[in-house]
Write a protein that holds these residues in place. Structure first.
Motif, PDB file in Angstrom:
ATOM      1  N   GLY A   9       0.805  -1.220   0.000  1.00 48.60           N
ATOM      2  CA  GLY A   9       0.000   0.000   0.000  1.00 48.60           C
ATOM      3  C   GLY A   9       0.836   1.267   0.000  1.00 48.60           C
ATOM      4  O   GLY A   9       0.489   2.255  -0.644  1.00 48.60           O
ATOM      5  N   LYS A  10       1.945   1.232   0.727  1.00 51.33           N
ATOM      6  CA  LYS A  10       2.836   2.399   0.786  1.00 51.33           C
ATOM      7  C   LYS A  10       3.415   2.684  -0.599  1.00 51.33           C
ATOM      8  O   LYS A  10       3.449   3.835  -1.043  1.00 51.33           O
ATOM      9  CB  LYS A  10       3.959   2.144   1.786  1.00 51.33           C
ATOM     10  N   SER A  12       2.150   1.672  -3.481  1.00 50.54           N
ATOM     11  CA  SER A  12       1.031   2.050  -4.357  1.00 50.54           C
ATOM     12  C   SER A  12       0.697   3.519  -4.186  1.00 50.54           C
ATOM     13  O   SER A  12       0.496   4.237  -5.180  1.00 50.54           O
ATOM     14  CB  SER A  12      -0.210   1.211  -4.039  1.00 50.54           C
ATOM     15  N   LEU A  13       0.624   3.968  -2.957  1.00 51.12           N
ATOM     16  CA  LEU A  13       0.294   5.366  -2.676  1.00 51.12           C
ATOM     17  C   LEU A  13       1.377   6.300  -3.220  1.00 51.12           C
ATOM     18  O   LEU A  13       1.074   7.249  -3.949  1.00 51.12           O
ATOM     19  CB  LEU A  13       0.102   5.589  -1.178  1.00 51.12           C
ATOM     20  N   ASN A  14       2.626   6.014  -2.886  1.00 48.51           N
ATOM     21  CA  ASN A  14       3.716   6.907  -3.312  1.00 48.51           C
ATOM     22  C   ASN A  14       3.815   6.991  -4.831  1.00 48.51           C
ATOM     23  O   ASN A  14       3.879   8.092  -5.392  1.00 48.51           O
ATOM     24  CB  ASN A  14       5.048   6.445  -2.722  1.00 48.51           C
ATOM     25  N   GLY A  16       1.545   6.051  -7.014  1.00 50.33           N
ATOM     26  CA  GLY A  16       0.283   6.545  -7.556  1.00 50.33           C
ATOM     27  C   GLY A  16       0.239   8.061  -7.530  1.00 50.33           C
ATOM     28  O   GLY A  16      -0.231   8.707  -8.477  1.00 50.33           O
ATOM     29  N   LEU A  17       0.753   8.645  -6.439  1.00 51.97           N
ATOM     30  CA  LEU A  17       0.836  10.107  -6.352  1.00 51.97           C
ATOM     31  C   LEU A  17       1.808  10.657  -7.395  1.00 51.97           C
ATOM     32  O   LEU A  17       1.547  11.695  -8.013  1.00 51.97           O
ATOM     33  CB  LEU A  17       1.263  10.541  -4.944  1.00 51.97           C
ATOM     34  N   GLY A  81      -2.982  -0.602  -7.353  1.00 50.80           N
ATOM     35  CA  GLY A  81      -2.992   0.512  -6.404  1.00 50.80           C
ATOM     36  C   GLY A  81      -2.478   1.803  -7.010  1.00 50.80           C
ATOM     37  O   GLY A  81      -3.061   2.873  -6.818  1.00 50.80           O
ATOM     38  N   ILE A  85      -4.852   5.213  -7.446  1.00 48.27           N
ATOM     39  CA  ILE A  85      -4.498   6.538  -6.905  1.00 48.27           C
ATOM     40  C   ILE A  85      -4.355   7.557  -8.039  1.00 48.27           C
ATOM     41  O   ILE A  85      -4.882   8.668  -7.964  1.00 48.27           O
ATOM     42  CB  ILE A  85      -3.185   6.459  -6.086  1.00 48.27           C
TER      43      ILE A  85
END
Length: 172
Positions: A9-10, A12-14, A16-17, A81, A85
């Motif tokens: 998830g970390k 994916s978030l990074n 994705g941003l 992910g 995002i």
């Protein structure tokens, strides 16, 4: 003693941003050149290449953080992910574009999509106007489609990258 495993998830978030930010910058560049309503296949290819590069980097960096190991499942999660995002960011940008920056964008896009059929005589002027009106009326339906297509593309990119980079942990 259990190892501290990185979270998908970390990553994916990074990433994705990052992909969302790059996509917004690309969108702003197109807007500044008055190309934001273009239906050019080249622009779609550029978007997919950017997504592929950033997804590959995200999955590869997860693999490095995970001691050089990667499962196909982890690659799929990260790919989907990242796509989710970045799709949310792209939708927010599109809403801002259509509501504030260029409220005529949907009309311009439909002109670009339907114009060639009108010129070829495939549709009449009346059909053109009706299809354009209906498309603009249901413009909001494009947002869930963007979300779903991005996730599917993210899954495909995650699958391809996972197949290339996968490395199982030894059983011992």
């Amino acid at each position: 003693m259990e190892e501290n495993q990185p979270k998908t998830g970390k990553f994916s978030l990074n990433y994705g941003l990052i992909l969302g930010g790059v996509s917004v910058v690309f969108g702003i560049m197109l807007f500044s050149q008055d190309m934001h309503t273009s239906q050019s296949p080249a622009l779609m290819i550029i978007g997919i290449v950017l997504a592929a590069i950033i997804t590959f980097l995200g999955i590869n960096n997860f693999k490095k953080a995970n001691g050089g190991f990667l499962t196909l499942s982890q690659a799929l999660k990260i790919g989907a992910g990242i796509a989710l995002i970045s799709a949310i960011i792209a939708i927010i940008y599109n809403v801002v574009l259509v509501e504030f920056l260029d409220p005529d964008a949907p009309s311009k896009i439909m002109d670009a999509r339907l114009g060639p059929a009108l010129e070829e005589g495939t549709i009449t002027q009346e059909q053109f106007e009706m299809q354009k009106e209906q498309s603009i009326k249901f413009w909001w339906m494009g947002y869930p489609v963007i979300l779903i297509l991005n996730i599917v593309i993210g899954l495909v990119l995650g699958l391809i990258t996972g197949l290339i980079l996968k490395k199982a942990k030894p059983a011992y």
